[in-house]
Write a protein that holds these residues in place. Sequence first.
Motif, PDB file in Angstrom:
ATOM      1  N   UNK A   4      31.614   2.832  42.885  1.00  0.00           N
ATOM      2  CA  UNK A   4      30.668   1.789  43.256  1.00  0.00           C
ATOM      3  C   UNK A   4      29.311   2.431  43.536  1.00  0.00           C
ATOM      4  N   UNK A   5      28.276   2.003  42.792  1.00  0.00           N
ATOM      5  CA  UNK A   5      26.957   2.623  42.894  1.00  0.00           C
ATOM      6  C   UNK A   5      26.347   2.414  44.274  1.00  0.00           C
ATOM      7  N   UNK A   6      26.529   1.238  44.847  1.00  0.00           N
ATOM      8  CA  UNK A   6      25.973   0.976  46.179  1.00  0.00           C
ATOM      9  C   UNK A   6      26.632   1.857  47.227  1.00  0.00           C
ATOM     10  N   UNK A   7      27.929   2.080  47.073  1.00  0.00           N
ATOM     11  CA  UNK A   7      28.637   2.922  48.021  1.00  0.00           C
ATOM     12  C   UNK A   7      28.239   4.384  47.856  1.00  0.00           C
ATOM     13  N   UNK A   8      27.999   4.804  46.604  1.00  0.00           N
ATOM     14  CA  UNK A   8      27.672   6.194  46.326  1.00  0.00           C
ATOM     15  C   UNK A   8      26.276   6.560  46.788  1.00  0.00           C
ATOM     16  N   UNK A   9      25.298   5.702  46.486  1.00  0.00           N
ATOM     17  CA  UNK A   9      23.900   6.084  46.779  1.00  0.00           C
ATOM     18  C   UNK A   9      23.050   4.907  47.217  1.00  0.00           C
ATOM     19  N   UNK A  10      23.702   3.814  47.635  1.00  0.00           N
ATOM     20  CA  UNK A  10      22.975   2.630  48.094  1.00  0.00           C
ATOM     21  C   UNK A  10      22.061   2.074  47.004  1.00  0.00           C
ATOM     22  N   UNK A  11      22.472   2.246  45.740  1.00  0.00           N
ATOM     23  CA  UNK A  11      21.712   1.705  44.614  1.00  0.00           C
ATOM     24  C   UNK A  11      20.487   2.514  44.235  1.00  0.00           C
ATOM     25  N   UNK A  12      20.241   3.634  44.919  1.00  0.00           N
ATOM     26  CA  UNK A  12      19.067   4.470  44.644  1.00  0.00           C
ATOM     27  C   UNK A  12      19.482   5.585  43.684  1.00  0.00           C
ATOM     28  N   UNK A  13      19.013   5.514  42.432  1.00  0.00           N
ATOM     29  CA  UNK A  13      19.420   6.484  41.420  1.00  0.00           C
ATOM     30  C   UNK A  13      18.890   7.881  41.689  1.00  0.00           C
ATOM     31  N   UNK A  14      17.867   7.992  42.537  1.00  0.00           N
ATOM     32  CA  UNK A  14      17.270   9.294  42.817  1.00  0.00           C
ATOM     33  C   UNK A  14      17.683   9.862  44.171  1.00  0.00           C
ATOM     34  N   UNK A  15      18.586   9.177  44.859  1.00  0.00           N
ATOM     35  CA  UNK A  15      19.049   9.681  46.152  1.00  0.00           C
ATOM     36  C   UNK A  15      19.946  10.893  45.935  1.00  0.00           C
ATOM     37  N   UNK A  16      19.599  11.992  46.581  1.00  0.00           N
ATOM     38  CA  UNK A  16      20.348  13.237  46.396  1.00  0.00           C
ATOM     39  C   UNK A  16      21.630  13.204  47.228  1.00  0.00           C
ATOM     40  N   UNK A  72      26.023   3.577  33.859  1.00  0.00           N
ATOM     41  CA  UNK A  72      26.043   2.504  34.849  1.00  0.00           C
ATOM     42  C   UNK A  72      26.542   1.243  34.168  1.00  0.00           C
ATOM     43  N   UNK A  73      27.534   0.637  34.753  1.00  0.00           N
ATOM     44  CA  UNK A  73      28.106  -0.591  34.209  1.00  0.00           C
ATOM     45  C   UNK A  73      27.662  -1.751  35.078  1.00  0.00           C
ATOM     46  N   UNK A  74      26.861  -2.649  34.503  1.00  0.00           N
ATOM     47  CA  UNK A  74      26.386  -3.811  35.251  1.00  0.00           C
ATOM     48  C   UNK A  74      25.211  -3.465  36.136  1.00  0.00           C
ATOM     49  N   UNK A  75      24.411  -4.473  36.501  1.00  0.00           N
ATOM     50  CA  UNK A  75      23.270  -4.273  37.380  1.00  0.00           C
ATOM     51  C   UNK A  75      22.049  -3.783  36.634  1.00  0.00           C
ATOM     52  N   UNK A  76      20.886  -4.011  37.214  1.00  0.00           N
ATOM     53  CA  UNK A  76      19.627  -3.577  36.632  1.00  0.00           C
ATOM     54  C   UNK A  76      19.044  -2.476  37.499  1.00  0.00           C
ATOM     55  N   UNK A  77      19.229  -1.219  37.069  1.00  0.00           N
ATOM     56  CA  UNK A  77      18.778  -0.076  37.854  1.00  0.00           C
ATOM     57  C   UNK A  77      17.740   0.765  37.101  1.00  0.00           C
TER      58      UNK A  77
END
Length: 396
Positions: A4-16, A72-77
Motif C-alpha cells: 500500500x503506497x499510503x502505508x509505505x510513504x504516505x503517498x509521497x514518491x520522494x519520501x526517503x 504503481x497500480x491505481x491513483x494519480x501520483x
Amino acid sequence: EDLDLDMLCDGDLDQVFKLDLYDNESSGEHEFMGGIETCVRALIENAGNDGGFDLAKDGETTGTLLVNSAEIIGGDYGIVEEEEIEVPPDEAEDEDENKRYTFTDFISGGCELNLCVAIDFTGSNGDPREPGTLHYMAGEEKNDYEKAIVSIGTILANYDHDKQFPVFGFGAKFDGEINHCFQCGEDEMVSGVDGIIEAYRSTFESGLVMSKPTIYTEVLQKAASIAVVSQGQAFSEGKQKYTVLLILTDGAVSNVEETLQCLESIKNAPLSIVIVGIGSGDFSTMNFLDNQNLAEFEGENEDGNGIDVAQFVEFNAHKDDWRSLTSATLDEIPKQLSNYFQRYGIKPNPPVEIDEEEIIVEAAEEEEIDLTIDFGEDGEDIVIPSGGVYIPHHAY
C-alpha cells in the motif's frame, strides 16, 4: 508483492525510507545482508536497470540490489503510464465503495486480531519481592499487571485462531545496558494468556536490573512492524489481520514529544494501541493521547480531525470490575479496525462459518522463585541476579 503506497510513504514518491535485506533462515534467526535508503520514484526509475542499488552494512558495501520491476497500480501520483484505459464506472460498485463497514462485518469475514503485550520493568515499580509493590507475586494471587493481562487478553484471544502472542518488556538493564524493548520468556511467541503470564513471571528469573526511564517508542515501532508484516502476509493469502498492542506501565511516559512523533510515523499501520496505567502514579501527562491529531482523514475521529490509534486507561479506576476494565480498554478498537480497512479501500471478506471449539484452560503451575534483591548505588535500579536461569537474548 503489492504494498500500500499510503502505508509505505504516505503517498509521497520522494519520501526517503530504509529498505533492509535479510537472508531467510528456517530457524527464524534471519541474517542481515545490508540495506539501502531510497524512495518509490527511484525504485520505479531504476526498475529493470543493470546498475541497481549498493547494499551497505556497517559502512561497507556488501552487494547490489537489483529491481526487476516496480510500478504503481491505481491513483494519480505523477507517474506517466504507457497506456491509460478508461473504465466506465459501475453504479453498483460505486455504492459498495461508499458503504461504511463495521467491525462485525470484518470479524464475520474472518479478520483476525493479533495481540502484542509490553510490560513495564522500570525500577519505579518497586522491589517485586516486597508486598504492596506492583510486581509482587504471592502464590496464586495475581498482581494488578496479571489481572489486566487476563481481563483484556482473554477477550482479544478469542479473535486469534492460533493464540500465539509476542511478549515484550521495557525499562530494564541486561549486562549493564538499558533495553526499551526486549523479549520476555524463552520463546518469541507464547501460547495463550497463560503463556503471557508465564513469560512475564520468568523475566524476574533472568538477572534483570529494573531501571529507568519509561520509554516505549521502540515497543511501538516493533508492534507496528509486526502489524504491517502480518496484514501483508494475510492479504497475500486473501485474509485480513489487525494487531492490538497492550502496554502495561506504572508511570507516565518520559518522552512525550518523541512518543507523539512515533505515533505519527506508525499511524498508517493496522494497529491499535491500548496503554493501561498500573498503580496510583500521576498519569495526568498521559492526556496527550486523548488530544492526538495524527494526519488528516475526514471522518476518522468523531470530530473528523485525525487518525485515532491510541488510548490510555487507568487500571485503578476499573480494578474492581473487570467488565468495566475490558469495556474501557477495548471500546475504541472496533472503530479503529473498521476505519483502517475503510481508509485503504479494503472490504470485508465474505462471512465464514466458524466451528465452535471447546477451549480447555489448564491451571498454570506456580513456581517458587528465590530472588536476591540488591539496590544500586543511586537507590533506583533494582538488581535481580539470575542464579543461572534464562536471560532474554532478543533486544530489539
